[in-house]
Design a protein around this motif. Structure first.
Motif, PDB file in Angstrom:
ATOM      1  N   TYR A  28       0.796  -1.240   0.000  1.00  0.00           N
ATOM      2  CA  TYR A  28       0.000   0.000   0.000  1.00  0.00           C
ATOM      3  C   TYR A  28       0.825   1.286   0.000  1.00  0.00           C
ATOM      4  O   TYR A  28       0.468   2.231  -0.690  1.00  0.00           O
ATOM      5  CB  TYR A  28      -0.998  -0.009   1.163  1.00  0.00           C
ATOM      6  CG  TYR A  28      -2.317  -0.665   0.835  1.00  0.00           C
ATOM      7  CD1 TYR A  28      -2.377  -1.828   0.086  1.00  0.00           C
ATOM      8  CD2 TYR A  28      -3.504  -0.116   1.276  1.00  0.00           C
ATOM      9  CE1 TYR A  28      -3.601  -2.437  -0.210  1.00  0.00           C
ATOM     10  CE2 TYR A  28      -4.726  -0.714   0.979  1.00  0.00           C
ATOM     11  CZ  TYR A  28      -4.762  -1.865   0.238  1.00  0.00           C
ATOM     12  OH  TYR A  28      -5.969  -2.446  -0.051  1.00  0.00           O
ATOM     13  N   PRO A  29       1.916   1.380   0.755  1.00  0.00           N
ATOM     14  CA  PRO A  29       2.687   2.632   0.728  1.00  0.00           C
ATOM     15  C   PRO A  29       3.221   2.995  -0.665  1.00  0.00           C
ATOM     16  O   PRO A  29       3.525   4.151  -0.925  1.00  0.00           O
ATOM     17  CB  PRO A  29       3.834   2.367   1.714  1.00  0.00           C
ATOM     18  CG  PRO A  29       3.279   1.349   2.648  1.00  0.00           C
ATOM     19  CD  PRO A  29       2.415   0.460   1.774  1.00  0.00           C
ATOM     20  N   GLU A  30       3.309   2.019  -1.564  1.00  0.00           N
ATOM     21  CA  GLU A  30       3.815   2.273  -2.908  1.00  0.00           C
ATOM     22  C   GLU A  30       2.778   2.933  -3.822  1.00  0.00           C
ATOM     23  O   GLU A  30       3.142   3.543  -4.816  1.00  0.00           O
ATOM     24  CB  GLU A  30       4.296   0.967  -3.540  1.00  0.00           C
ATOM     25  CG  GLU A  30       5.438   0.327  -2.778  1.00  0.00           C
ATOM     26  CD  GLU A  30       5.768  -1.060  -3.284  1.00  0.00           C
ATOM     27  OE1 GLU A  30       5.422  -1.392  -4.439  1.00  0.00           O
ATOM     28  OE2 GLU A  30       6.362  -1.832  -2.510  1.00  0.00           O
ATOM     29  N   THR A  32      -0.586   4.281  -2.422  1.00  0.00           N
ATOM     30  CA  THR A  32      -1.632   4.984  -1.681  1.00  0.00           C
ATOM     31  C   THR A  32      -1.015   6.067  -0.805  1.00  0.00           C
ATOM     32  O   THR A  32       0.198   6.248  -0.793  1.00  0.00           O
ATOM     33  CB  THR A  32      -2.420   4.028  -0.761  1.00  0.00           C
ATOM     34  OG1 THR A  32      -1.549   3.587   0.282  1.00  0.00           O
ATOM     35  CG2 THR A  32      -2.988   2.838  -1.513  1.00  0.00           C
ATOM     36  N   GLN A  33      -1.861   6.750  -0.052  1.00  0.00           N
ATOM     37  CA  GLN A  33      -1.394   7.776   0.879  1.00  0.00           C
ATOM     38  C   GLN A  33      -1.037   7.194   2.249  1.00  0.00           C
ATOM     39  O   GLN A  33      -0.788   7.942   3.180  1.00  0.00           O
ATOM     40  CB  GLN A  33      -2.481   8.847   1.034  1.00  0.00           C
ATOM     41  CG  GLN A  33      -2.708   9.613  -0.246  1.00  0.00           C
ATOM     42  CD  GLN A  33      -3.887  10.535  -0.142  1.00  0.00           C
ATOM     43  OE1 GLN A  33      -4.939  10.155   0.349  1.00  0.00           O
ATOM     44  NE2 GLN A  33      -3.723  11.758  -0.617  1.00  0.00           N
ATOM     45  N   PHE A  34      -0.988   5.884   2.352  1.00  0.00           N
ATOM     46  CA  PHE A  34      -0.638   5.254   3.616  1.00  0.00           C
ATOM     47  C   PHE A  34       0.871   5.190   3.778  1.00  0.00           C
ATOM     48  O   PHE A  34       1.583   4.797   2.856  1.00  0.00           O
ATOM     49  CB  PHE A  34      -1.220   3.838   3.708  1.00  0.00           C
ATOM     50  CG  PHE A  34      -2.710   3.818   3.713  1.00  0.00           C
ATOM     51  CD1 PHE A  34      -3.415   4.307   4.793  1.00  0.00           C
ATOM     52  CD2 PHE A  34      -3.410   3.344   2.623  1.00  0.00           C
ATOM     53  CE1 PHE A  34      -4.800   4.310   4.800  1.00  0.00           C
ATOM     54  CE2 PHE A  34      -4.791   3.341   2.626  1.00  0.00           C
ATOM     55  CZ  PHE A  34      -5.483   3.822   3.706  1.00  0.00           C
ATOM     56  N   LYS A  35       1.334   5.573   4.958  1.00  0.00           N
ATOM     57  CA  LYS A  35       2.751   5.427   5.263  1.00  0.00           C
ATOM     58  C   LYS A  35       3.071   3.972   5.549  1.00  0.00           C
ATOM     59  O   LYS A  35       4.165   3.501   5.272  1.00  0.00           O
ATOM     60  CB  LYS A  35       3.135   6.308   6.447  1.00  0.00           C
ATOM     61  CG  LYS A  35       3.117   7.778   6.110  1.00  0.00           C
ATOM     62  CD  LYS A  35       3.628   8.590   7.281  1.00  0.00           C
ATOM     63  CE  LYS A  35       3.696  10.051   6.905  1.00  0.00           C
ATOM     64  NZ  LYS A  35       4.245  10.849   7.994  1.00  0.00           N
ATOM     65  N   SER A  36       2.089   3.255   6.131  1.00  0.00           N
ATOM     66  CA  SER A  36       2.257   1.824   6.375  1.00  0.00           C
ATOM     67  C   SER A  36       0.892   1.167   6.514  1.00  0.00           C
ATOM     68  O   SER A  36      -0.098   1.823   6.837  1.00  0.00           O
ATOM     69  CB  SER A  36       3.095   1.563   7.629  1.00  0.00           C
ATOM     70  OG  SER A  36       2.404   1.976   8.782  1.00  0.00           O
ATOM     71  N   PHE A  53      -3.358   0.883   9.857  1.00  0.00           N
ATOM     72  CA  PHE A  53      -2.856   1.829   8.872  1.00  0.00           C
ATOM     73  C   PHE A  53      -2.302   3.078   9.546  1.00  0.00           C
ATOM     74  O   PHE A  53      -2.816   3.506  10.577  1.00  0.00           O
ATOM     75  CB  PHE A  53      -4.001   2.297   7.961  1.00  0.00           C
ATOM     76  CG  PHE A  53      -4.554   1.228   7.081  1.00  0.00           C
ATOM     77  CD1 PHE A  53      -4.032   1.003   5.824  1.00  0.00           C
ATOM     78  CD2 PHE A  53      -5.624   0.453   7.514  1.00  0.00           C
ATOM     79  CE1 PHE A  53      -4.556   0.016   5.006  1.00  0.00           C
ATOM     80  CE2 PHE A  53      -6.154  -0.531   6.699  1.00  0.00           C
ATOM     81  CZ  PHE A  53      -5.620  -0.754   5.441  1.00  0.00           C
TER      82      PHE A  53
END
Length: 146
Positions: A28-30, A32-36, A53
């Motif tokens: 997801y970090p690649e 989306t706006q999620f850091k993790s 998240f």
């Protein structure tokens, strides 16, 4: 889901490939706006059941846990839905991806409802939902078609 925001995109990839991307929380970090995004628990079939998240989406920054329901069939079509379990800032973060085969690709419908514990105008909440949805759909499409 009342008072939610929704949008859709057609991805030139099979539903099962799109579903695999949605279920790959480590990635997801690649896109989306999620850091993790960390899977905390899995169901008996091995699907992520709870995921923590760390979000940085403009006006909304929070660490939270979602509970997932995977109502999908073997070809990848169906729905992936989630509800908020715990958070600091968010009161509600409920959403659904609906995957439908469309020709050689997949139509992805995304519906999202966000509410925060701080006072915020409804129009700002809808804007935050739109930003989250648009970023997710664009990222999902780009990743699936790469």
């Amino acid at each position: 889901m009342a008072e939610s925001t929704q949008s859709s995109v057609v991805v030139q990839a099979a539903p099962e490939a799109v579903l695999d991307i949605i279920a790959d929380f480590d990635g997801y970090p690649e896109w989306t706006q999620f850091k993790s995004a960390t899977v905390v628990a899995e169901d008996a079939d091995g699907w992520p059941e709870q995921v923590e998240f760390v979000l940085d989406a403009g006006p909304i920054k929070d660490t939270y846990t979602l509970s997932y329901d995977w109502d999908v069939v073997e070809d990848g079509t169906g729905t992936v839905s989630w509800t908020l379990v715990k958070a600091s800032l968010l009161k509600t973060l409920d959403g659904t991806y609906t995957l439908t085969a469309e020709g050689a690709g997949t139509k992805v419908d995304y519906q999202l409802k966000v509410d925060v514990s701080l006072p915020m105008l409804g129009v700002l909440k809808r804007k935050a939902e739109s930003i989250i949805i648009d970023t997710a759909l664009k990222g999902l499409k780009k990743r699936a078609e790469a």
